[in-house]
Motif scaffolding. Structure first.
Motif, PDB file in Angstrom:
ATOM      1  N   ALA A   1      54.147  44.065  44.275  1.00 26.55           N
ATOM      2  CA  ALA A   1      53.972  44.043  42.824  1.00 26.55           C
ATOM      3  C   ALA A   1      53.378  45.374  42.389  1.00 26.55           C
ATOM      4  O   ALA A   1      53.131  46.274  43.206  1.00 26.55           O
ATOM      5  CB  ALA A   1      53.069  42.881  42.411  1.00 26.55           C
ATOM      6  N   ASP A   2      53.154  45.496  41.094  1.00 26.64           N
ATOM      7  CA  ASP A   2      52.492  46.673  40.535  1.00 26.64           C
ATOM      8  C   ASP A   2      50.980  46.470  40.686  1.00 26.64           C
ATOM      9  O   ASP A   2      50.397  45.591  40.055  1.00 26.64           O
ATOM     10  CB  ASP A   2      52.866  46.835  39.060  1.00 26.64           C
ATOM     11  N   MET A   3      50.357  47.290  41.524  1.00 26.51           N
ATOM     12  CA  MET A   3      48.950  47.069  41.866  1.00 26.51           C
ATOM     13  C   MET A   3      48.040  47.194  40.644  1.00 26.51           C
ATOM     14  O   MET A   3      47.100  46.412  40.478  1.00 26.51           O
ATOM     15  CB  MET A   3      48.508  48.050  42.953  1.00 26.51           C
ATOM     16  N   ASP A   4      48.290  48.167  39.767  1.00 28.23           N
ATOM     17  CA  ASP A   4      47.445  48.338  38.583  1.00 28.23           C
ATOM     18  C   ASP A   4      47.510  47.112  37.682  1.00 28.23           C
ATOM     19  O   ASP A   4      46.496  46.679  37.112  1.00 28.23           O
ATOM     20  CB  ASP A   4      47.876  49.588  37.802  1.00 28.23           C
ATOM     21  N   MET A   5      48.723  46.553  37.538  1.00 28.52           N
ATOM     22  CA  MET A   5      48.866  45.360  36.704  1.00 28.52           C
ATOM     23  C   MET A   5      48.105  44.178  37.299  1.00 28.52           C
ATOM     24  O   MET A   5      47.428  43.430  36.575  1.00 28.52           O
ATOM     25  CB  MET A   5      50.339  44.997  36.547  1.00 28.52           C
ATOM     26  N   ILE A   6      48.224  43.985  38.606  1.00 28.20           N
ATOM     27  CA  ILE A   6      47.577  42.839  39.238  1.00 28.20           C
ATOM     28  C   ILE A   6      46.067  42.999  39.206  1.00 28.20           C
ATOM     29  O   ILE A   6      45.328  42.021  39.052  1.00 28.20           O
ATOM     30  CB  ILE A   6      48.094  42.656  40.673  1.00 28.20           C
ATOM     31  N   GLN A   7      45.575  44.238  39.335  1.00 23.33           N
ATOM     32  CA  GLN A   7      44.136  44.458  39.177  1.00 23.33           C
ATOM     33  C   GLN A   7      43.678  44.073  37.772  1.00 23.33           C
ATOM     34  O   GLN A   7      42.611  43.485  37.582  1.00 23.33           O
ATOM     35  CB  GLN A   7      43.793  45.921  39.464  1.00 23.33           C
ATOM     36  N   ALA A   8      44.510  44.420  36.759  1.00 26.16           N
ATOM     37  CA  ALA A   8      44.179  44.045  35.383  1.00 26.16           C
ATOM     38  C   ALA A   8      44.141  42.525  35.228  1.00 26.16           C
ATOM     39  O   ALA A   8      43.282  41.977  34.524  1.00 26.16           O
ATOM     40  CB  ALA A   8      45.190  44.652  34.417  1.00 26.16           C
ATOM     41  N   VAL A   9      45.073  41.832  35.898  1.00 22.50           N
ATOM     42  CA  VAL A   9      45.081  40.366  35.852  1.00 22.50           C
ATOM     43  C   VAL A   9      43.803  39.808  36.464  1.00 22.50           C
ATOM     44  O   VAL A   9      43.136  38.940  35.883  1.00 22.50           O
ATOM     45  CB  VAL A   9      46.325  39.816  36.582  1.00 22.50           C
ATOM     46  N   LEU A  10      43.438  40.298  37.666  1.00 20.87           N
ATOM     47  CA  LEU A  10      42.229  39.815  38.328  1.00 20.87           C
ATOM     48  C   LEU A  10      40.978  40.113  37.500  1.00 20.87           C
ATOM     49  O   LEU A  10      40.079  39.276  37.382  1.00 20.87           O
ATOM     50  CB  LEU A  10      42.116  40.448  39.721  1.00 20.87           C
ATOM     51  N   ARG A  11      40.913  41.325  36.913  1.00 19.25           N
ATOM     52  CA  ARG A  11      39.752  41.672  36.103  1.00 19.25           C
ATOM     53  C   ARG A  11      39.589  40.711  34.930  1.00 19.25           C
ATOM     54  O   ARG A  11      38.482  40.252  34.616  1.00 19.25           O
ATOM     55  CB  ARG A  11      39.879  43.109  35.577  1.00 19.25           C
ATOM     56  N   ASN A  12      40.694  40.417  34.250  1.00 15.67           N
ATOM     57  CA  ASN A  12      40.627  39.529  33.092  1.00 15.67           C
ATOM     58  C   ASN A  12      40.256  38.109  33.493  1.00 15.67           C
ATOM     59  O   ASN A  12      39.474  37.445  32.799  1.00 15.67           O
ATOM     60  CB  ASN A  12      41.963  39.542  32.346  1.00 15.67           C
ATOM     61  N   LEU A  13      40.800  37.620  34.616  1.00 17.63           N
ATOM     62  CA  LEU A  13      40.495  36.251  35.036  1.00 17.63           C
ATOM     63  C   LEU A  13      39.032  36.128  35.476  1.00 17.63           C
ATOM     64  O   LEU A  13      38.362  35.134  35.158  1.00 17.63           O
ATOM     65  CB  LEU A  13      41.433  35.828  36.165  1.00 17.63           C
ATOM     66  N   VAL A  14      38.523  37.128  36.225  1.00 16.59           N
ATOM     67  CA  VAL A  14      37.119  37.086  36.658  1.00 16.59           C
ATOM     68  C   VAL A  14      36.193  37.242  35.452  1.00 16.59           C
ATOM     69  O   VAL A  14      35.188  36.531  35.320  1.00 16.59           O
ATOM     70  CB  VAL A  14      36.855  38.180  37.711  1.00 16.59           C
ATOM     71  N   SER A  15      36.522  38.178  34.537  1.00 19.10           N
ATOM     72  CA  SER A  15      35.709  38.367  33.334  1.00 19.10           C
ATOM     73  C   SER A  15      35.665  37.093  32.506  1.00 19.10           C
ATOM     74  O   SER A  15      34.607  36.696  31.986  1.00 19.10           O
ATOM     75  CB  SER A  15      36.281  39.520  32.506  1.00 19.10           C
ATOM     76  N   ASN A  16      36.817  36.429  32.395  1.00 21.10           N
ATOM     77  CA  ASN A  16      36.885  35.182  31.634  1.00 21.10           C
ATOM     78  C   ASN A  16      36.039  34.097  32.298  1.00 21.10           C
ATOM     79  O   ASN A  16      35.370  33.299  31.631  1.00 21.10           O
ATOM     80  CB  ASN A  16      38.348  34.746  31.526  1.00 21.10           C
ATOM     81  N   ALA A  17      36.080  34.056  33.650  1.00 18.38           N
ATOM     82  CA  ALA A  17      35.286  33.051  34.363  1.00 18.38           C
ATOM     83  C   ALA A  17      33.790  33.278  34.158  1.00 18.38           C
ATOM     84  O   ALA A  17      33.025  32.332  33.939  1.00 18.38           O
ATOM     85  CB  ALA A  17      35.637  33.096  35.848  1.00 18.38           C
ATOM     86  N   ILE A  18      33.354  34.546  34.225  1.00 23.15           N
ATOM     87  CA  ILE A  18      31.938  34.863  33.999  1.00 23.15           C
ATOM     88  C   ILE A  18      31.512  34.426  32.606  1.00 23.15           C
ATOM     89  O   ILE A  18      30.414  33.898  32.394  1.00 23.15           O
ATOM     90  CB  ILE A  18      31.701  36.369  34.202  1.00 23.15           C
ATOM     91  N   LYS A  19      32.391  34.631  31.655  1.00 26.58           N
ATOM     92  CA  LYS A  19      32.095  34.297  30.266  1.00 26.58           C
ATOM     93  C   LYS A  19      31.759  32.812  30.094  1.00 26.58           C
ATOM     94  O   LYS A  19      30.897  32.446  29.295  1.00 26.58           O
ATOM     95  CB  LYS A  19      33.300  34.688  29.407  1.00 26.58           C
TER      96      LYS A  19
END
Length: 580
Positions: free
Chosen positions: A464-482
């Motif tokens: 996959a596109d690594m930058d895109m998947i990193q963005a996905v992980l960042r958003n999911l982890v950030s959302n979980a922390i929230k």
């Protein structure tokens, strides 16, 4: 001249060649008035083909060369049309040698005027090439003879229409069917040429009149050949119907199919013997609007339908009457409007995108920036003490962090929606990326008393596109922390089955209500504040969905109030071909 490189030129040349083929069948099979219709078709084809060659030219010399040939069709078409109509309405006695000379005189003079125009400029006062459009077009200013020929053109065309209309009133019911189609068809070039004279033209100079005459020739051919008024069956009729791109169904007074053309058979995917004698209710079950219009409404109308394969069609229904009151059937014209519907859908999406961007910029991005500006201005003006300013710093830091994340998501999402995204897919280990993302949120999690961990023990290679998947992980982890509180846990895990990797971001936070789960990945903004009143825009999950799907995966969520949430997405582990 170059090989035809635009749709207008290609359409004219191909249609002209088809018309020549039909004209040849007319000459072989018939005589009398319909033979003159064959001549009309030949000169329409000549006009169309040479105009197509003109549209394929890029120099003035080439264009003028083709215009000289083109005017053989333009100049001689009106008198040929007049002779055809005179013969068609049974007034052959009018066609004396003198009448023929008078009818052809202006047309012949027009051809000569065009050929000698450089000597007197009476037809075109000036000519030039306009390169401002998608392809070169001839720009011209008309002279006195152009206006004379235009008047001659309309007199013959209008006279033909009047003759057909007069015969229409006196004809018996069988002949009225042909006359009606011929009368309607003859209006097409009239209206199109009027639009041209009033400078209603694509790209400023494109003349649609030859297109209209092509439609006229096919329209009349259907009327004459389809009703077998002249003995041209079945070859010419088949040629004409094959040339039509729209599907046609002809119904009788009991709304049963009595005729169908090949494009229509392709639309419904049936052989002719499976259609003839059937009703529209049999052919199109479930289309109530269409069937009600056919069965219960004997007026002309139009209905839009969508077939099971996703194609959209605009169905034009023309009712046929005898003595203006007795219903005798319908003609149904099916025009494929799938591309138009898709364009409308894209425009609707773009409008939604525009509204969403303005909403985010005007509220979610503007508000924290204004707050920051107000505090800094008060500090600069001495309106707050140093101690008070320091007390604002945590709030400022939070707003800046929120704004920074928002801007990053906004830029990525807007670029993806407006420009499309290039997928730079590579094989990489999701384990390393999970650790990297969790480390980047270490301080934010620690501030709320939340523990982060990666449960991915083995290398998990995805494509996959690594930058895109990193963005996905960042958003999911950030959302979980929230949506977690002190003592909660957030973990990332992965599993591979059947060449598909499933990545899971699970938390023990407050969870999501069932009524809100379906709204998370919808097109409309949906967001709620976090456990300590953190803001959100709803863009993060939309970005996740977009990026995962563009990398060939799917995304979903499972959650219950008070039990936490599990966001999961899939990715291929082998090289795949992406389509956009």
């Amino acid at each position: 001249m170059h090989f035809p490189n635009n749709v207008f030129a290609i359409t004219l040349i191909l249609s002209g060649l088809i018309t020549l083929g039909i004209a040849w069948m007319v000459f072989k099979k018939t005589g009398g008035a319909v033979r003159w219709f064959g001549y009309v078709m030949v000169f329409i084809a000549l006009w169309a083909i040479t105009y197509g060659c003109e549209l394929s030219s890029n120099t003035l010399q080439q264009m003028l060369f083709w215009i000289n040939i083109e005017y053989l069709g333009i100049g001689l078409l009106p008198p040929l049309w007049a002779i055809f109509v005179i013969g068609f309405v049974g007034k052959e006695s009018w066609l004396t040698p003198l009448t023929r000379v008078l009818i052809f005189s202006i047309g012949v003079i027009t051809v000569l005027m065009v050929w000698t125009n450089p000597l007197h400029h009476l037809h075109y006062s000036s000519v030039a090439v306009d390169n401002s459009g998608p392809f070169p077009l001839l720009s011209h200013h008309v002279g006195i003879w152009y206006r004379i020929h235009t008047a001659y053109f309309y007199i013959l065309l209008g006279g033909g229409l009047l003759l057909i209309a007069s015969r229409f009133k006196k004809a018996d019911e069988f002949i009225k069917k042909q006359n009606r189609i011929i009368l309607i068809g003859a209006m097409i070039p009239w209206l199109v040429n009027i639009a041209y004279l009033f400078v209603i033209r694509p790209f400023g100079h494109l003349d649609l009149t030859p297109f209209a005459f092509m439609a006229l020739s096919l329209f009349i051919a259907i009327g004459l050949l389809g009703f077998k008024l002249f003995d041209i069956v079945p070859i010419a009729r088949g040629k004409i119907f094959d040339a039509l791109q729209e599907g046609v169904l002809v119904l009788d007074a009991r709304d049963r199919v009595v005729d169908i053309n090949p494009p229509m058979r392709q639309i419904i995917g049936a052989n002719i013997d499976q259609v003839i004698g059937k009703t529209t209710a049999h052919l199109f079950p479930g289309f109530a609007d269409l069937n009600n219009t056919v069965c219960y409404n004997h007026e002309n109308g139009r209905v839009a339908i969508q077939l099971e394969d996703g194609r959209y069609f605009s169905v034009t229904l023309t009712s046929l009457f005898e003595n203006k009151t007795v219903y005798s059937g319908k003609i149904m014209l099916f025009r494929d409007i799938t591309e138009r519907k898709q364009t409308e859908y894209k425009l609707k999406e773009l409008n939604q995108l525009k509204d969403r961007l303005f909403s985010i910029i005007s509220h979610d991005l503007r508000s924290p920036l204004l707050s920051l500006m107000d505090i800094l201005k008060m500090a600069s003006d001495g309106m707050v003490s140093e101690h008070e300013f320091k007390s604002y710093l945590p709030t400022l830091s939070e707003n800046i962090g929120y704004t920074s994340g928002l801007v990053e998501n906004l830029l990525q999402w807007s670029k993806s929606q407006l420009e499309g995204t290039v997928i730079n897919a590579i094989q990489f280990d999701i384990k390393d990326n999970a650790v990297y993302v969790l480390n980047s949120f270490g301080q934010a999690a620690a501030d709320k008393g939340i523990s982060l961990q990666s449960n991915i023990q083995l290398a998990t290679i995805v494509y996959a596109d690594m930058d895109m998947i990193q963005a996905v992980l960042r958003n999911l982890v950030s959302n979980a922390i929230k949506f977690c509180t002190a003592g909660d846990k957030i973990a990332i895990s992965a599993d591979i089955k059947s060449n598909i990797a499933t990545i899971l971001v699970a938390d023990t936070g407050v969870g999501i209500g069932a009524e809100n789960i379906e709204r998370l990945f919808g097109n409309n903004n949906f967001t709620t504040r976090g456990t300590i009143n953190e803001q959100g825009t709803g863009l993060g999950l939309l970005l996740c969905k977009d990026f995962v799907e563009k990398n060939g995966g799917t995304i979903g969520v499972e959650s219950k109030i008070g039990e936490g949430s599990r966001f999961y997405f899939t990715l291929p582990i082998n090289v795949v071909a992406y389509e956009f």
